[in-house]
Design an enzyme around this catalytic site. Structure first.
Site, short mmCIF file in Angstrom:
data_model
loop_
_atom_site.label_atom_id
_atom_site.label_comp_id
_atom_site.label_asym_id
_atom_site.label_seq_id
_atom_site.Cartn_x
_atom_site.Cartn_y
_atom_site.Cartn_z
CE1 TYR A 275 -4.05 -1.88 0.72
CE2 TYR A 275 -2.73 -3.16 1.73
CZ TYR A 275 -3.78 -3.15 1.31
OH TYR A 275 -4.56 -4.14 1.30
CB CYS A 276 1.53 3.93 -2.02
SG CYS A 276 2.69 2.86 -3.10
CG PHE A 277 -1.41 5.40 2.37
CD1 PHE A 277 -3.02 5.07 2.58
CD2 PHE A 277 -0.72 4.39 3.03
CE1 PHE A 277 -3.54 4.08 2.91
CE2 PHE A 277 -1.18 3.24 3.45
CZ PHE A 277 -2.54 2.96 3.25
#
Length: 363
Positions: free
Chosen positions: A9-11
């Protein structure tokens, strides 16, 4: 052959969702459980005309000047899962599966493109342009894992961020589309997320998908619908809700808390995969303030400390987070590749393992 991409996951959070006029970037890198990630720094450098750069699998033309970069990377390869450069650009990579099989032929890995974007781009848009130009010229392909028994190949998605904007870039082979983000909270994971809002794309993208019979040219062009294998392309991000709940208060600590959250699935700890390293970067929109990048350098962010890195004039290397180097004897470099696996653990990784074993044995 492993069909599923590791669930990373990247945010990114922009004002008004983030605190104090900061852009906050974060990524958990889910990889095979036993893989070691190291944190490495490379100074800015000038290169001779005509020189080449040796990436993980192929050699390409070098550019006259590369920026200073700091990377978190699987220690057997040249590229990186995530990192930042001296100009406040951050890039992270996701392995994705599309309806087009990923190439097993050795070309650039998505992780090589992360590093090349950081070395050559002084803004998010420049890094995007670098990545897509190299993708169109050299293609992507090759084994994503240090595994001699089978080839695990994927397409790539990227989150590319600077102090003022972010780009989500999704690719399939040499074709690509990108969306620009300047506000709110965005999450990308190992599924396609671009729909009809496309701000840049491969010039032949629509002709290509029409020629494949994937799009009739009459309906709205929806990148995820055209390229996804199944209808799961929007059920992506469990962590986005956690960030949105922060209201306008997304800070470095809030991002760290989201990356540590096992219940949401953002912090991966499964039979095959583990969050082997994490990063959180804080990019002040005011360019007179420095960016701060926090790296774990160790697996499982719920047990790891996020340690700060700032680009300064005289960066001291930290050998304790660098894996041993095997030079040309490295099984990742010899053909056939990956015939054995050397011990790539660095000192911090070994200390982390030792501490974990004490905790697990209640000592």
């Amino acid at each position: 052959r492993m069909a599923a991409a590791p669930p990373s996951y990247c945010f990114v959070a922009f004002p008004p969702c983030s605190k104090d006029g900061l852009v906050v970037f974060g990524k958990n890198s889910a990889r095979p459980r036993d893989e070691v990630q190291e944190v490495v720094y490379f100074a800015a450098a000038a290169h001779d005309p005509g020189s080449k750069v040796e990436c993980t699998y192929i050699e390409i033309e070098q550019v006259p000047k590369t920026h200073a970069i700091v990377l978190s990377r699987p220690s057997w390869l040249w590229g990186a899962e995530m990192g930042a450069n001296e100009h406040g650009v951050c890039v992270a990579n996701e392995a994705i599966v599309t309806r087009e099989p990923a190439s097993e032929s050795e070309a650039l890995l998505g992780m090589d493109l992360v590093r090349l974007g950081l070395e050559r781009g002084a803004t998010a848009k420049e890094a995007l342009d670098v990545i897509v130009a190299l993708l169109e010229e050299h293609g992507q392909g090759g084994n994503y894992y240090e595994d001699g028994s089978s080839c695990h190949s994927f397409q790539s998605a990227f989150l590319i961020v600077d102090r003022s904007e972010a780009w989500i870039l999704e690719t399939s082979g040499k074709y690509w589309a990108a969306e620009k983000i300047t506000e709110g909270v965005k999450c990308i994971c190992n599924q396609l997320s671009l729909t009809t809002k496309i701000d840049a794309e491969h010039p032949e993208l629509r002709n290509y998908v029409r020629s494949q019979g994937w799009w009739n040219g009459d309906s709205d062009f929806n990148f995820s619908e055209v390229f996804s294998l199944a209808d799961d392309h929007l059920a992506c991000c469990s962590g986005r809700e956690s960030l949105e709940k922060q209201g306008g208060d997304v800070s470095a600590q809030a991002m760290i808390n989201v990356l540590r959250d096992k219940d949401s699935g953002v912090c991966v700890d499964s039979e095959s995969f583990l969050t082997t390293a994490s990063i959180v970067s804080v990019l002040p929109q005011d360019p007179s303030f420095p960016c701060v990048h926090y790296f774990t350098g160790t697996p499982d962010p719920s047990r790891s400390i996020f340690k700060p890195f700032i680009f300064v004039d005289d960066v001291k290397l930290v050998p304790k987070v660098q894996s041993p180097s095997f030079g040309n004897d490295d099984p990742a470099k010899k053909i056939p590749r990956f015939q054995e696996k050397p011990d790539r653990r660095h000192e911090l990784y070994k200390a982390h393992e030792w501490a974990r074993s004490l905790l697990e044995n209640d000592q």
